[in-house]
Design a protein around this motif. Structure first.
Motif, PDB file in Angstrom:
ATOM      1  N   ARG A  93       0.827  -1.211   0.000  1.00 42.29           N
ATOM      2  CA  ARG A  93       0.000   0.000   0.000  1.00 42.29           C
ATOM      3  C   ARG A  93       0.862   1.261   0.000  1.00 42.29           C
ATOM      4  NH1 ARG A  93      -5.062  -0.347   3.597  1.00 42.29           N
ATOM      5  NH2 ARG A  93      -5.837  -1.258   1.649  1.00 42.29           N
ATOM      6  N   TRP A 130      -5.951   1.101  -4.155  1.00 46.06           N
ATOM      7  CA  TRP A 130      -5.623   1.311  -2.738  1.00 46.06           C
ATOM      8  C   TRP A 130      -6.360   0.308  -1.864  1.00 46.06           C
ATOM      9  CZ3 TRP A 130      -7.604   2.315   2.036  1.00 46.06           C
ATOM     10  CH2 TRP A 130      -6.738   2.867   2.983  1.00 46.06           C
ATOM     11  N   GLU A 131      -7.565  -0.078  -2.249  1.00 45.96           N
ATOM     12  CA  GLU A 131      -8.319  -1.061  -1.462  1.00 45.96           C
ATOM     13  C   GLU A 131      -7.772  -2.472  -1.641  1.00 45.96           C
ATOM     14  OE1 GLU A 131     -12.512  -0.517  -2.438  1.00 45.96           O
ATOM     15  OE2 GLU A 131     -12.705   0.703  -0.626  1.00 45.96           O
ATOM     16  N   PHE A 132      -7.130  -2.748  -2.801  1.00 44.09           N
ATOM     17  CA  PHE A 132      -6.583  -4.080  -3.081  1.00 44.09           C
ATOM     18  C   PHE A 132      -5.129  -3.950  -3.523  1.00 44.09           C
ATOM     19  CE2 PHE A 132     -11.081  -3.885  -4.253  1.00 44.09           C
ATOM     20  CZ  PHE A 132     -11.616  -4.834  -3.396  1.00 44.09           C
ATOM     21  N   SER A 137      -4.378  -9.872  -2.473  1.00 40.78           N
ATOM     22  CA  SER A 137      -5.748  -9.337  -2.485  1.00 40.78           C
ATOM     23  C   SER A 137      -6.138  -8.984  -3.904  1.00 40.78           C
ATOM     24  CB  SER A 137      -5.838  -8.094  -1.589  1.00 40.78           C
ATOM     25  OG  SER A 137      -4.951  -7.101  -2.033  1.00 40.78           O
ATOM     26  N   VAL A 149     -15.732   2.237  -4.642  1.00 32.78           N
ATOM     27  CA  VAL A 149     -14.673   2.452  -3.667  1.00 32.78           C
ATOM     28  C   VAL A 149     -15.285   2.908  -2.349  1.00 32.78           C
ATOM     29  CG1 VAL A 149     -12.955   3.005  -5.413  1.00 32.78           C
ATOM     30  CG2 VAL A 149     -14.295   4.834  -4.398  1.00 32.78           C
ATOM     31  N   GLY A 150     -14.560   2.648  -1.267  1.00 27.93           N
ATOM     32  CA  GLY A 150     -15.032   2.991   0.069  1.00 27.93           C
ATOM     33  C   GLY A 150     -14.464   4.305   0.562  1.00 27.93           C
ATOM     34  N   GLU A 152     -12.418   4.987   3.058  1.00 31.39           N
ATOM     35  CA  GLU A 152     -10.997   5.063   3.410  1.00 31.39           C
ATOM     36  C   GLU A 152     -10.141   5.327   2.178  1.00 31.39           C
ATOM     37  OE1 GLU A 152      -9.663   1.772   5.650  1.00 31.39           O
ATOM     38  OE2 GLU A 152     -11.098   2.036   7.271  1.00 31.39           O
ATOM     39  N   ALA A 153     -10.437   4.623   1.076  1.00 31.99           N
ATOM     40  CA  ALA A 153      -9.669   4.828  -0.149  1.00 31.99           C
ATOM     41  C   ALA A 153      -9.878   6.238  -0.694  1.00 31.99           C
ATOM     42  CB  ALA A 153     -10.074   3.787  -1.192  1.00 31.99           C
ATOM     43  N   ARG A 184     -21.137   3.317  -1.050  1.00 29.27           N
ATOM     44  CA  ARG A 184     -19.930   3.066  -1.855  1.00 29.27           C
ATOM     45  C   ARG A 184     -19.990   3.981  -3.067  1.00 29.27           C
ATOM     46  NH1 ARG A 184     -15.738  -0.237  -0.247  1.00 29.27           N
ATOM     47  NH2 ARG A 184     -15.483  -0.949  -2.408  1.00 29.27           N
TER      48      ARG A 184
END
Length: 691
Positions: A93, A130-132, A137, A149-150, A152-153, A184
């Motif tokens: 990351r 960024w999420e994966f 992953s 995307v969420g 946090e990303a 999302r």
């Protein structure tokens, strides 16, 4: 060469075996890039084994922007990053963030980059990656169409382009964008938001290049942020005293202007300065015909430079969203100047702080355009408004101000063009959005390349924002509990209050029973014990012991209740109809009036004593005051407290009761014999001009 050949063969084998069918099933752009990577002679230099396929594709795009291979990016990251950032558990990351920040810093140097659809897709794909990030992953989704995307990303990547978001409001911005898509964020909503931003920038450029207020804005180079009242069906009304004028309202990054509408033109603009410390007050206000307060659609403005406050009204058929928008953006400009005055921010940092407020207003304008159906909470989307309201907002602003002093060290440690371990600053980014934000010379001369976020770490600003959000969630939960226990009706609220005060009233009843000697033995023991405590000077210890008892009681209750909360049971009074409620209100008002009258009588009698309207009573009162003053001056405080306690709790004892009754009767007779000072009521003469 052997490593390159091995990596290339591995990629070709994975595609041939179908290990990435999830990626290529619909021939997405990701699939095309992945196949291109597999067949490219430079496959080995464009593949980082620690990263997932999606992250590798994003890093490959970054390497094309930067003009170096992915393997060179990896080598640069290993050379620059600290050991904690390069730790195995965080490597994937963090190297992805490093590549993204460098690529975005370079991409935003292209004029008009926000209009580029490739740039928009790149920033969104960075959030997906960024999420994966890690090789372990892999997102089994259709990357181009279905993936979301969420928060946090979004909050990590979007603030790297300050026009899109910043650290302080990123979470709130995400909630608005994802409100209609299940929490999302989808690409079509994100792209719609960026298109709205691009239109807001064009509007800002058009307004600032127009002839509006050219004579007023020339000195400071003010930018026109918003204009309202140009449409005759939606005027802005300025109320000053009894005068009301329709006109045009203009907000710049330094002041508020109002131009009254004449027959065919506008009158000379009146300027209300927001940049100087003039003790300004900006708040919502009620307006209505003939001075009534009916419509909640106005903004109240007051400062020491005005002889009387003004009210700007924003008429609309229903609601007050128009007023709320203007209230928020006026406060944003006012608060950013207060911030700069408080922390003495000047020079390039002054320009950047002002730009942050401007970008916030542009974001709100874009959201208003794409979210017209649902009302927005403008204060939560403007960083200086948000810091003024949220718990710990002052600490967030302090951290923001401290970034100025720490940037010089950061720039010394990080000389890479594009930011390296850091995101780009707002000023360095905005200079390439168009001439409306000025030229990039100031930013370049200052070497201002450090933004709000850094690879793999939380900056002091991010920590302050996180703590503020945590405290705000507690406030929200507390306020929800407050709203949940509110009841309607005076009688019902009195019943709840009576139940809450039950322990206090019981203690009061017990003390009264002691004072009235209803049980002689208990009262004697009570007086004896407290006399000894006061005589030994143990009152402070007794008070401390009481606080300790309360603390122990709270701790025991906490562990014995096991999280369950006993509800307060209140016996509801009989329901009253409207007439009974009106009578109850009238009765309460009458009782309040009687209480105020009695209070006034007491004050008027004291006035009569002080002015010797009744000389005989005044002489006795003066002698009593002299005796008390001598007693207080020469007797130790311990004995004063002791004598006061004994006088209060023994006056109704069997020995003192007859004398107490006689003394009380004489004091009452003396009090009733004192006349009240005279009162003359004068009616103010009404001024016909202000009626």
């Amino acid at each position: 060469m052997a490593m390159v050949s091995k990596t290339r063969n591995m990629l070709e084998g994975l595609v041939r075996e179908g290990s990435f069918k999830w990626l290529i099933k619909n021939r997405t752009s990701f699939a095309e890039e992945f196949e291109e990577m597999g067949s490219s002679p430079s496959a080995g230099t464009n593949w980082i084994p620690e990263l997932s396929p999606v992250a590798n594709i994003v890093v490959r795009r970054c390497s094309k922007i930067l003009g170096i291979s992915s393997s060179e990016l990896r080598e640069n990251f290993v050379a620059e990053a600290s050991d904690s950032i390069k730790h195995t558990s965080r490597f994937a990351r963090n190297i992805l963030e490093y590549c993204c920040f460098r690529a975005l810093a370079l991409s935003t140097q292209v004029i008009g980059y926000l209009e580029d659809k490739t740039f928009r897709r790149l920033t969104f794909d960075m959030m997906i990656a960024w999420e994966f990030p890690a090789a372990s992953s892999q997102p089994f989704v259709n990357v181009d169409e279905d993936v979301t995307v969420g928060i946090e990303a979004f909050s990590r990547i979007a603030p790297a382009v300050p026009i899109i978001a910043n650290v302080i409001i990123s979470d709130n911005l995400f909630e608005v964008l994802a409100s209609s898509t299940g929490g999302r964020l989808q690409f079509y909503v994100y792209e719609k938001y960026l298109s709205g931003l691009e239109r807001a920038i064009r509007k800002l450029k058009t307004q600032s290049e127009s002839s509006l207020l050219s004579t007023f804005r020339s000195a400071k180079g003010e930018k026109i942020l918003e204009v309202d009242g140009t449409v005759t069906s939606q005027p802005v009304l300025e109320h000053m005293g009894i005068s009301t004028w329709p006109g045009r309202l203009i907000l710049t990054d330094y002041a508020l202007y109002f131009e009254a509408l004449r027959v065919v033109s506008y009158d000379k603009a009146k300027r209300y300065d927001l940049s100087e410390d003039l003790k300004q007050v900006v708040k919502p206000e009620l307006t209505g015909p003939w001075g009534t307060r009916l419509f909640d659609k106005a903004v109240f403005y007051k400062s020491v430079s005005l002889s009387e406050p003004i009210v700007m009204e924003f008429p609309e058929l229903k609601g007050h969203t128009r007023r709320d928008f203007w209230l928020a953006i006026i406060r944003e400009i006012l608060y950013v100047h207060r911030f700069m005055h408080k922390f003495q921010i000047t020079g390039v940092e002054h320009d950047e702080a002002l730009l942050k407020a401007t970008l916030g207003i542009l974001r709100v304008q874009a959201l208003r355009e794409i979210s017209s159906a649902s009302p927005l909470c403008y204060e939560s989307l403007l960083m200086f408004n948000l810091c003024d309201q949220r718990p710990g907002g002052d600490l967030v602003l302090e951290a923001l101000a401290n970034m100025s002093s720490s940037r010089e060290l950061d720039r010394t440690n990080n000389s890479n063009v594009g930011g390296g371990m850091y995101s780009i600053s707002a000023l360095a980014m905005a200079t390439n959005l168009g001439s409306v934000f000025g030229t990039s010379s100031n930013a370049n001369e200052a070497g201002l390349c450090v933004g709000e976020i850094t690879v793999g770490e939380m900056t002091p600003l991010e920590r302050a924002v996180k703590e503020s959000r945590t405290n705000y969630k507690k406030v929200v939960l507390a306020q929800a509990s407050v709203d949940g226990v509110k009841v309607d009706g005076i009688d019902t609220n009195l019943a709840v209050m009576k139940e809450l005060f039950y322990p206090v009233t019981e203690v009061g009843k017990w003390l009264l029973s002691m004072a009235y000697w209803e049980d002689s033995l208990k009262s004697f023991v009570f007086c004896l014990v407290f006399t000894y405590v006061i005589f030994r000077g143990w009152l402070c210890y007794a008070f401390a012991l009481m606080l300790i008892f309360m603390a122990v009681f709270m701790v025991l209750t906490r562990y014995c209740s096991e999280g369950s909360v006993d509800e307060l049971k209140v016996e509801a009074p009989p329901a009253m109809n409207k007439v009974e409620q009106l009578l109850a209100v009238q009765n309460a008002i009458s009782q309040a009036e009687e209480f105020i009258q009695d209070g006034n009588i007491v004050l008027l009698k004291f006035r009569a004593l002080l002015l010797s309207i009744f000389p005989q009573a005044s002489e006795k009162f003066a002698v009593a005051l002299l005796a008390v003053s001598l007693f207080v001056a020469f007797v130790p405080s311990k004995y004063i407290i002791l004598l006061s306690f004994l006088e209060a709790f023994t006056r109704y004892s069997p020995l003192r009761k007859p004398s107490t009754e006689r003394l009380t009767r004489r004091m009452r007779e003396w009090w009733f014999s004192i006349p009240a000072a005279p009162v003359l009521l004068e009616r103010a003469k009404e001024d016909k001009k202000t009626r």
